[in-house]
Design an enzyme around this catalytic site. Structure first.
Site, PDB file in Angstrom:
ATOM      1  CB  CYS A 122     -20.530   3.926   2.726  1.00  0.00           C
ATOM      2  SG  CYS A 122     -20.806   2.661   1.470  1.00  0.00           S
TER       3      CYS A 122
ATOM      4  CG  HIS B  18     -16.804   5.920   1.645  1.00  0.00           C
ATOM      5  ND1 HIS B  18     -16.487   4.607   1.923  1.00  0.00           N
ATOM      6  CD2 HIS B  18     -17.869   5.885   0.791  1.00  0.00           C
ATOM      7  CE1 HIS B  18     -17.326   3.809   1.278  1.00  0.00           C
ATOM      8  NE2 HIS B  18     -18.165   4.558   0.584  1.00  0.00           N
TER       9      HIS B  18
ATOM     10  CG  ASN C 140     -17.754   1.392  -1.545  1.00  0.00           C
ATOM     11  OD1 ASN C 140     -17.462   1.207  -0.372  1.00  0.00           O
ATOM     12  ND2 ASN C 140     -18.807   2.114  -1.911  1.00  0.00           N
TER      13      ASN C 140
END
EC number: 2.3.1.180
Length: 337
Positions: free
Chosen positions: A115, A255, A285
Site C-alpha cells: 500500500c 492512504h 482500500n
C-alpha cells in the site's frame, strides 16, 4: 533555480461494478453497521470480466490523465506503475500500459511496496525530474485487489476494492512540487501481512490453491497497531521538519486503509476532518490506487501553493510521508476540460 518535480495533472478510473456492504452480508457473517463502524467503508468497486487485469484500469487512468492535461503519449519519458497485483509476473504492468496508451518513447517499470507503493513510486519518479533527466514522468497506482481476496474471509473481503489513479510529474522552477520525503520499511512485518503462495518461495500448485494460500493474509490487530503509530508519527515528523503547523497544512492525503487509522494520523498532526482527504467510504482500500484517487476526487478543491502531507502504510512493513506543495489550481484546470 533548483528544479523540483511537481504534479501537473491527475487521472483516475474505477470499474463500474459496485460491491456494497449489503451484498457482503450475503457472503460472510457481517453487517453494514459492523463494516462501517470498524472501517468507514460503504462500498467498493470491482473489476469484472475475463482477462481483465490491473493494466485495464491503469490504461484508463493514464488515458484520462492525458486527455485532461493535453499531453501526447509519445512525449512521456517514463511510466512507473505501483501495483501489488500485476497482470503477469512479467512483463511489467507498466510495459503493458505504455504500449496501450502509445507511450512509444518511454521506458517503464513496476514498483511493489504494497500500500506504500504509489508513494514510493512518486518519490522515485520525482528524482528523474529533479535531476533534469526527464521532463514528463507518469506515476500510476493501480490494483485489482479482488483477484487476491478470499470472499469467505470476513477480515479482509470487507476492506479491499479495485481502482487506479495516475499523475504527471513535470519540472518546476517556482519551489512547488515534492519538497521532502521520509520513507521506511521493516521486513520483520512480513509475518503479519502477506500472501503465502504464488511467488518463488511457494510457487503455485494444486496444493497451494487447495489450501487457499493465494489470498491476502492479515493479522488485523498487529497491523492496525503498527499502522496507526508509524503513519501518524512519520506524517508529524515531515510536518515538523518543514515548519508546518495545523494552520499552514492545507490537506492531509492519507492512504485509505481504515477510517480509524486516518483519524489517528490527522489527530497526531493536529488537523481537523475538514482538511483530510477521505473517500474510503466509496472505494474501500484500493492499495496503490488510494492516494491518486484522493487527489483526483479533491482536485477541484486544490489551489496553487497548497501544502499537502501524503502518508501511507503497507505490507512489508512499509511506510512514509511526503511533503508536496501543489502546483496548479484544480478548479481552473477542470474548467478547461
Amino acid at each position: 533555480m533548483k528544479i523540483t518535480a511537481a504534479i501537473s495533472g491527475v487521472g483516475a478510473y474505477v470499474p463500474d461494478y459496485v460491491l456494497t456492504n449489503q451484498e457482503l452480508e450475503k457472503l460472510v457473517d457481517t453487517t453494514d453497521e459492523w463494516i462501517l463502524s470498524r472501517t468507514g467503508i460503504k462500498e467498493r468497486h470491482i473489476l469484472k470480466g475475463e482477462n481483465q487485469g490491473t493494466s485495464v484500469m491503469g490504461i484508463k487512468a493514464v488515458e484520462n490523465l492525458l486527455a485532461k492535461t493535453g499531453v501526447a503519449a509519445a512525449d512521456i519519458d517514463l511510466i512507473i506503475c505501483a501495483t501489488t497485483t500485476p497482470d503477469l509476473v512479467f512483463p511489467a504492468t507498466a510495459n503493458i500500459i505504455a504500449a496501450a496508451v502509445g507511450a512509444t518513447k518511454s521506458f517503464s517499470f513496476d514498483m511493489q511496496a504494497a500500500c506504500s507503493g504509489f508513494m514510493y513510486a512518486l518519490a522515485t519518479g520525482a528524482q528523474f525530474v529533479a535531476s533534469g533527466t526527464y521532463k514528463k514522468v507518469v506515476v500510476v497506482g493501480a490494483d485489482k485487489m479482488s483477484s487476491i481476496i478470499d470472499y469467505t474471509d470476513r477480515s479482509t473481503c470487507i476492506i479491499f476494492g479495485d481502482g487506479a489513479g495516475a499523475v504527471l510529474l513535470e519540472p518546476n522552477h517556482e519551489g512547488l512540487g515534492l519538497l521532502d520525503q521520509e520513507l521506511h520499511s521493516d521486513g520483520r512485518g512480513e509475518q503479519y501481512l502477506h500472501q503465502k503462495a504464488g511467488g518463488s518461495r511457494r510457487p503455485p500448485s494444486a496444493e497451494t490453491v487447495a489450501a487457499r494460500e493465494h489470498y491476502v493474509y492479515q493479522e488485523g490487530a498487529a497491523v492496525f497497531k503498527f499502522a496507526v503509530k508509524s503513519m501518524a508519527d512519520v506524517a508529524a515528523q515531515v510536518s515538523e521538519r518543514n515548519g508546518l503547523t495545523p494552520d499552514t497544512i492545507d490537506w492531509i492525503v492519507p492512504h485509505q486503509a481504515n477510517k480509524r487509522i486516518i483519524d489517528a494520523t490527522a489527530h497526531r498532526v493536529g488537523i481537523g476532518p475538514e482538511k483530510v482527504m477521505l473517500n474510503i467510504h466509496r472505494y474501500g482500500n484500493t492499495t496503490n490506487g488510494t492516494i491518486p484517487l484522493c487527489l483526483s476526487d479533491y482536485e477541484q478543491q486544490l489551489r496553487k501553493g497548497d501544502n499537502l502531507i501524503v502518508a501511507a502504510f503497507g505490507g512489508g512493513f512499509t511506510w512514509g510521508a511526503l511533503y508536496l506543495k501543489w502546483a496548479y489550481d484544480g478548479a481552473a484546470a477542470a474548467s478547461k476540460n
